[in-house]
Scaffold this motif. Structure first.
Motif, short mmCIF file in Angstrom:
data_model
loop_
_atom_site.label_atom_id
_atom_site.label_comp_id
_atom_site.label_asym_id
_atom_site.label_seq_id
_atom_site.Cartn_x
_atom_site.Cartn_y
_atom_site.Cartn_z
N MET A 1 6.15 3.28 -8.32
CA MET A 1 6.12 2.19 -7.34
C MET A 1 6.73 0.92 -7.90
O MET A 1 7.48 0.22 -7.21
N ILE B 1 9.15 2.24 0.08
CA ILE B 1 8.03 1.84 -0.78
C ILE B 1 6.71 1.98 -0.04
O ILE B 1 5.72 2.48 -0.58
N THR C 1 3.60 4.39 -1.06
CA THR C 1 2.30 3.79 -1.32
C THR C 1 1.23 4.40 -0.42
O THR C 1 0.11 4.68 -0.86
#
Length: 237
Positions: free
Chosen positions: A85, A121, A125
């Motif tokens: 990440m 992203i 996540t």
């Protein structure tokens, strides 16, 4: 063993924040001396490191606690995903910087807005959270959080009302009436908000930057600090 002051100097985290982490059971000291000093061993520092990685990735404190307290939590696997990440965030930031330099050199021609897209992203996540959060406590939190999110605008309106009267003493009848309104709103829409829980929330409103910024945005500068101070005066009203 390290003291709170030593950890604060090492990490840049304020002493008040470390005390708050203790109060919400996110990071407990290994030992408390007879004089009341909190001491932390290497195991506690390792947990703090994990907390800071999650905070860097913008995870709320409640989610971090639930993830770390999950008996099925795999620290090694989580660290690999956290690195992934962070790398994704770094690559995105590099692309934004490159785009900004291009704008500086070439002007507004051929501007690339795709660099601001966070979908990849956010999806990664989301998948990680689902993997880390497979506990009954986390699922319950998610359900309550979703219900609470639907009333976010009304929640912020209460802080806007508080912001309009922050010139009054925090223990005045008008201010305390709004503090009770805030407390009742949380109870009605989220969980049973006792006086003790509300006081803990008051500390979070100034310790957690996102809460603080959102509250100040709703009610004006220093509304979060005033609200926390007014909550501390509950018993005075």
């Amino acid at each position: 063993m390290k003291t709170v002051k030593e950890i604060s100097g090492l990490t840049g985290i304020s002493v008040r924040t470390l005390h708050y982490y203790d109060e919400i059971d996110l990071l407990k000291p290994t030992k408390i001396t007879g004089s009341g000093y909190r001491l932390y061993d290497d195991k506690a520092l390792e947990r703090l490191h994990r907390i800071l990685l999650f905070r860097e990735l913008q995870f709320p404190l409640k989610e971090i606690k639930m993830i770390l307290d999950n008996p099925d939590f795999d620290a090694g696997s989580a660290l690999k995903e956290q690195i992934k990440m962070l790398e994704m965030q770094k690559n995105r930031l590099d692309e934004i910087i490159h785009s900004a330099r291009e704008l500086l050199v070439k002007g507004s021609e051929n501007m690339d807005f795709s660099v601001f897209d966070k979908t990849e992203i956010e999806n990664y996540t989301k998948e990680a959270k689902q993997k880390w959060g497979h506990t009954d406590a986390y699922k319950e939190y998610e359900q309550k959080h979703s219900a609470f999110a639907g009333n976010a605008a009304e929640f912020m309106r209460i802080f806007a009302e508080i912001g309009k009267i922050k010139h009054l003493p925090p223990n005045s009848q008008e201010v305390q009436a709004l503090i009770r309104k805030l407390q009742n709103f949380i109870t009605d829409n989220y969980y049973n908000c006792t006086d003790e829980i509300l006081k803990g929330l008051g500390q979070m409103y100034i310790a957690d930057e996102r809460f603080k910024n959102n509250i100040d945005k709703a009610g004006g500068n220093a509304t979060a600090e005033f609200t926390a101070n007014a909550i501390r005066h509950l018993s005075d009203a």
